[in-house]
Design a protein around this motif. Structure first.
Motif, mmCIF file in Angstrom:
data_model
loop_
_atom_site.group_PDB
_atom_site.id
_atom_site.type_symbol
_atom_site.label_atom_id
_atom_site.label_comp_id
_atom_site.label_asym_id
_atom_site.label_seq_id
_atom_site.Cartn_x
_atom_site.Cartn_y
_atom_site.Cartn_z
ATOM 1 N N ILE A 1 12.227 -27.339 -8.563
ATOM 2 C CA ILE A 1 12.429 -25.713 -8.672
ATOM 3 C C ILE A 1 13.383 -25.608 -9.809
ATOM 4 O O ILE A 1 13.180 -24.771 -10.633
ATOM 5 N N HIS A 2 14.497 -26.203 -9.956
ATOM 6 C CA HIS A 2 15.476 -26.356 -11.091
ATOM 7 C C HIS A 2 14.947 -26.239 -12.515
ATOM 8 O O HIS A 2 14.956 -25.493 -13.531
ATOM 9 N N PHE A 3 13.850 -27.515 -12.562
ATOM 10 C CA PHE A 3 13.232 -27.720 -13.768
ATOM 11 C C PHE A 3 12.107 -26.659 -14.292
ATOM 12 O O PHE A 3 11.975 -26.172 -15.307
ATOM 13 N N TYR A 4 11.429 -26.537 -13.098
ATOM 14 C CA TYR A 4 10.124 -25.675 -13.322
ATOM 15 C C TYR A 4 10.455 -24.081 -13.694
ATOM 16 O O TYR A 4 9.602 -23.390 -14.116
ATOM 17 N N PHE A 5 11.263 -23.655 -12.858
ATOM 18 C CA PHE A 5 11.631 -22.111 -12.637
ATOM 19 C C PHE A 5 13.087 -21.825 -12.840
ATOM 20 O O PHE A 5 13.539 -20.651 -12.809
ATOM 21 N N ASN A 6 13.935 -22.933 -13.320
ATOM 22 C CA ASN A 6 15.181 -22.548 -13.493
ATOM 23 C C ASN A 6 16.060 -21.908 -12.597
ATOM 24 O O ASN A 6 16.769 -20.702 -12.989
#
Length: 273
Positions: free
Chosen positions: A146-151
């Protein structure tokens, strides 16, 4: 056109709740098994799906870009299921994938770590130490995705409409609360607009997927937006040839009627020289 998304920590019992809610509301539950069933229709191999599911790419090599293309295919499956309405999207960042859509009920399931360990070890008949390791890795992987793909911070409560601590509430109480929320008349507002937004996201994802699959475009720094069948490409490419190839690939995607070209050619080697 009710759409429900579920974000869950491992060991919270979220899947059993999702199944019961789907049954009570007569919704389609789109989970890993359902995506695997549909994968072949989208040209996605089942083994590839298992390998890339909820795992972020790093966008460095051609293999990484292919990984990203596979993830996009999973998202297209989720989006096309969502466009039909009366659906529960289980995991895979669905709440963020549909962040532009207003009438979505976004759910989150959490519980204290040791409670989840006990629940998982009992359910799967495994050693508690193994359960701790599995849960720790799952939290790290899903939160990182979630952090990497959707910031976005996976644990940020503002990303959800309802957050349930399954150690503090019974499944019955949680299910009744979800059903009541899903029947809120406000979720019925703007159904036509919702379809248009979802269709636009799908078209953007299809264009982006084809760009990821390209072996001639070295780096992808293109922002894609769509309104009906008009797709706008903005950002920069590294040569005139890359610009023309980007436009050609995007134009060939089914559903694209017209391309608005806002690409800028930025040749870094030229500036360096």
């Amino acid at each position: 056109m009710a759409i429900i998304t579920i974000s869950r920590e491992m060991g919270t019992g979220a899947y059993q709740i999702a199944q019961e809610v789907a049954k009570r509301l007569k919704h389609t539950l789109v989970d890993g098994a359902r995506i695997a069933e549909l994968a072949s229709k989208y040209g996605l191999d089942t083994e590839v799906f298992k390998r890339v599911d909820e795992k972020p790419p790093v966008y460095i090599t051609a293999e990484d870009r292919l990984h990203a293309a596979h993830l996009n295919t999973i998202e297209i499956i989720l989006l096309e299921c969502a466009s039909k309405g009366d659906v529960i999207l289980y995991g895979r960042g669905s709440q963020d994938l549909l962040s532009e859509v207003e009438n979505v009920l976004r759910l989150r399931f959490v519980a204290p770590f040791e409670d989840r360990v006990e629940s998982l070890s009992e359910r799967e008949w495994i050693d508690p130490d193994l359960a701790r390791e599995l849960i720790r890795k799952s939290d790290h992987q899903r939160g990182g995705f979630i952090h990497f793909y959707f910031n976005r911070d996976w644990n940020d409560p503002l990303g959800y409409d309802q957050v349930f601590n399954t150690s503090r509430m019974s499944q019955t109480a949680i299910i009744e609360s979800i059903i009541a929320a899903a029947r809120d008349p406000r979720l019925k507002d703007g159904e036509i607009e919702t379809r248009e937004v979802v269709d636009g996201i799908i078209l953007c994802k299809k264009v982006e997927t084809e760009l990821f699959r390209s072996r001639t475009i070295e780096n992808i720094h293109v922002k894609i937006s769509a309104k009906k069948d008009v797709v706008c490409l903005a950002g920069h490419v590294h040569s005139d040839a890359e610009r023309l190839e980007t436009l050609r690939i995007a134009s060939a995607v089914k559903g694209v009627g017209r391309i608005e070209d806002e690409l800028i050619v930025s040749n870094y080697k030229h500036y360096k020289e």
